[in-house]
Write a protein that holds these residues in place. Structure first.
Motif, PDB file in Angstrom:
ATOM      1  N   THR A  88       0.830  -1.205   0.000  1.00  0.00           N
ATOM      2  CA  THR A  88       0.000   0.000   0.000  1.00  0.00           C
ATOM      3  C   THR A  88       0.864   1.253   0.000  1.00  0.00           C
ATOM      4  O   THR A  88       0.646   2.185  -0.792  1.00  0.00           O
ATOM      5  CB  THR A  88      -0.927   0.011   1.225  1.00  0.00           C
ATOM      6  N   ALA A  89       1.883   1.281   0.869  1.00  0.00           N
ATOM      7  CA  ALA A  89       2.756   2.457   0.948  1.00  0.00           C
ATOM      8  C   ALA A  89       3.579   2.618  -0.330  1.00  0.00           C
ATOM      9  O   ALA A  89       3.808   3.743  -0.799  1.00  0.00           O
ATOM     10  CB  ALA A  89       3.681   2.331   2.159  1.00  0.00           C
ATOM     11  N   ALA A  90       4.025   1.506  -0.910  1.00  0.00           N
ATOM     12  CA  ALA A  90       4.810   1.577  -2.151  1.00  0.00           C
ATOM     13  C   ALA A  90       3.966   2.133  -3.291  1.00  0.00           C
ATOM     14  O   ALA A  90       4.429   2.974  -4.078  1.00  0.00           O
ATOM     15  CB  ALA A  90       5.341   0.189  -2.506  1.00  0.00           C
ATOM     16  N   ARG A  91       2.731   1.666  -3.378  1.00  0.00           N
ATOM     17  CA  ARG A  91       1.833   2.155  -4.438  1.00  0.00           C
ATOM     18  C   ARG A  91       1.613   3.656  -4.300  1.00  0.00           C
ATOM     19  O   ARG A  91       1.615   4.391  -5.301  1.00  0.00           O
ATOM     20  CB  ARG A  91       0.514   1.401  -4.366  1.00  0.00           C
ATOM     21  N   GLU A  92       1.442   4.118  -3.057  1.00  0.00           N
ATOM     22  CA  GLU A  92       1.248   5.555  -2.838  1.00  0.00           C
ATOM     23  C   GLU A  92       2.490   6.357  -3.210  1.00  0.00           C
ATOM     24  O   GLU A  92       2.401   7.528  -3.577  1.00  0.00           O
ATOM     25  CB  GLU A  92       0.874   5.805  -1.378  1.00  0.00           C
ATOM     26  N   ALA A  93       3.664   5.707  -3.144  1.00  0.00           N
ATOM     27  CA  ALA A  93       4.913   6.372  -3.521  1.00  0.00           C
ATOM     28  C   ALA A  93       5.213   6.228  -5.010  1.00  0.00           C
ATOM     29  O   ALA A  93       6.249   6.697  -5.479  1.00  0.00           O
ATOM     30  CB  ALA A  93       6.068   5.790  -2.705  1.00  0.00           C
ATOM     31  N   GLY A  94       4.311   5.556  -5.750  1.00  0.00           N
ATOM     32  CA  GLY A  94       4.512   5.397  -7.182  1.00  0.00           C
ATOM     33  C   GLY A  94       5.379   4.221  -7.563  1.00  0.00           C
ATOM     34  O   GLY A  94       5.946   4.201  -8.662  1.00  0.00           O
ATOM     35  N   TYR A  95       5.461   3.225  -6.689  1.00  0.00           N
ATOM     36  CA  TYR A  95       6.299   2.056  -6.942  1.00  0.00           C
ATOM     37  C   TYR A  95       5.454   0.791  -6.978  1.00  0.00           C
ATOM     38  O   TYR A  95       4.465   0.665  -6.254  1.00  0.00           O
ATOM     39  CB  TYR A  95       7.357   1.892  -5.846  1.00  0.00           C
ATOM     40  N   ALA A  96       5.870  -0.152  -7.809  1.00  0.00           N
ATOM     41  CA  ALA A  96       5.310  -1.495  -7.793  1.00  0.00           C
ATOM     42  C   ALA A  96       6.131  -2.340  -6.824  1.00  0.00           C
ATOM     43  O   ALA A  96       7.242  -1.954  -6.432  1.00  0.00           O
ATOM     44  CB  ALA A  96       5.355  -2.107  -9.190  1.00  0.00           C
ATOM     45  N   VAL A  97       5.576  -3.501  -6.430  1.00  0.00           N
ATOM     46  CA  VAL A  97       6.264  -4.393  -5.497  1.00  0.00           C
ATOM     47  C   VAL A  97       6.426  -5.771  -6.135  1.00  0.00           C
ATOM     48  O   VAL A  97       5.466  -6.329  -6.684  1.00  0.00           O
ATOM     49  CB  VAL A  97       5.493  -4.525  -4.164  1.00  0.00           C
ATOM     50  N   SER A  98       7.639  -6.291  -6.070  1.00  0.00           N
ATOM     51  CA  SER A  98       7.917  -7.656  -6.522  1.00  0.00           C
ATOM     52  C   SER A  98       8.288  -8.481  -5.297  1.00  0.00           C
ATOM     53  O   SER A  98       9.209  -8.113  -4.560  1.00  0.00           O
ATOM     54  CB  SER A  98       9.060  -7.668  -7.536  1.00  0.00           C
ATOM     55  N   ALA A  99       7.565  -9.580  -5.065  1.00  0.00           N
ATOM     56  CA  ALA A  99       7.808 -10.406  -3.877  1.00  0.00           C
ATOM     57  C   ALA A  99       8.638 -11.625  -4.227  1.00  0.00           C
ATOM     58  O   ALA A  99       8.431 -12.267  -5.262  1.00  0.00           O
ATOM     59  CB  ALA A  99       6.487 -10.839  -3.255  1.00  0.00           C
TER      60      ALA A  99
END
Length: 358
Positions: free
Chosen positions: A106-117
């Motif tokens: 959620t925080a990454a999306r708000e910062a304009g980033y995608a997340v790879s797990a």
């Protein structure tokens, strides 16, 4: 391979890696320098368990010598940035780990980033190395490490130096930043609550020994009892699952003097409470139970579970904020940040011999 042949291979790899203006070394350069196939290099960097130790050491030495970093994702962008961060987490159905990952996403999306797990099946050093390597190969700009580092290997240290990394469980390498909850404080809140209710001592169902969270909770529980001059019962060890809580609940339910228990996770606490019910021990009239995490189901347990809440959304947001700062200025000194837990009192605890608060 003879020393003469190996020397020729090393020279060729260095010449090849240096060809072209600013050309970055590739996997074939690493393979040539190490004297192995490109497939072996790929298997080594992916953390494959069947690579021989000697071969693995040669490949990692070549990687470090050449400064190799596979970064296909970033190379496809004209800006040279992937706008992606990675998360390393244990392959588990644990609600607490899922909630933390959700907070990070959620925080990454708000910062304009995608997340790879990248998930690991164990806390084995090679498994964590493999997960970090996979994320580095994807070109992530930073990593949130959501597993404890039982052992910091040279490869892990090298990876966390090359890719900005934040840890969220108290682990660290010289290059990582740390965002964590003080687990000794978590244990003090739970244990002190039970002592203040008049219980002579507090039993403890711990998480696995290799987890730093579990170790911190054991330390805080023991220190709180000792500072209050109370006897310290033997630790009962679980593995974070409700089943392990149930097994330990069957033990506690057959100890007449056990009137209070601090359980290191809510999910294990559910198992403890079920076992106590089956043995005819009432919660909280006979045994008071406190968990940790305050997952969504804690409020709907029967009775509703007193627990120490860990603010997963806040931890995720803070970890991402630290990572953004670290990405913007990789040379900045690593910083640590602590998030405050909170005791949530519900119906599973009561004064010794009494009834739960309404």
């Amino acid at each position: 391979m003879s020393s003469e042949t190996q020397g020729a291979g090393e020279a060729a790899a260095r010449r090849s890696a240096g060809d072209g203006a600013g050309r970055q070394p590739g996997m074939t350069d690493v393979a040539r320098l190490a004297g192995v196939s490109a497939q072996t290099v790929s298997r080594t960097l992916a953390g494959h368990p069947h690579v021989r130790h000697r071969t693995r050491a040669k490949v990692l030495a070549a990687v470090e010598q050449l400064g190799y970093r596979k970064n296909n994702a970033a190379r496809t962008l004209s800006s040279g940035r992937s706008r992606t961060i990675g998360v390393v987490t244990l392959r588990t159905t644990s609600s607490s780990r899922t909630n933390l990952t959700f907070g990070i996403e959620t925080a990454a999306r708000e910062a304009g980033y995608a997340v790879s797990a990248a998930t690991t099946a164990s806390l084995d050093t090679a498994a964590i190395e493999g997960a970090l390597s996979r994320l580095a190969e994807q070109g992530v700009e930073g990593v949130v490490l959501s597993v404890p580092l039982v052992h910091v290997s040279p490869r892990i240290e090298q990876l966390t130096r090359s890719v900005p990394t934040v840890t969220v469980d108290g682990s660290r390498t010289p290059a990582t930043e740390v965002v964590a909850v003080d687990q000794t404080h978590v244990a003090r809140l739970a244990t002190r609550h039970l002592i203040d209710l008049g219980h002579e001592t507090v039993w403890h169902v711990s998480g696995p020994e290799e987890w730093l969270d579990a170790a911190g909770r054991r330390t805080g529980w023991r220190a709180t009892l000792e500072s209050a001059g109370r006897p310290v019962p033997p630790v009962l060890e679980g593995d974070w699952t409700p089943a392990s809580g149930y097994r330990n609940g069957l033990i506690l339910g057959n100890i007449p003097d056990a009137t209070a228990v601090f359980v290191a996770s809510d999910e294990m606490a559910f198992g403890v409470i079920r076992a106590l019910h089956e043995l005819g021990r009432r919660v909280p009239e006979d045994v008071s139970v406190v968990g940790v995490d305050d997952i969504a189901l804690a409020e709907y347990c029967s009775p509703s579970l007193t627990t120490v809440a860990q603010p997963f959304a806040e931890m995720g947001a803070l970890a991402v904020a630290h990572l953004m700062r670290h990405i913007a200025d990789p040379a900045a000194a690593p910083e640590a940040a602590s998030v405050e837990p909170a005791l949530i009192v519900r119906a599973s605890t009561a004064p010794l011999g009494g009834r739960a608060r309404p």
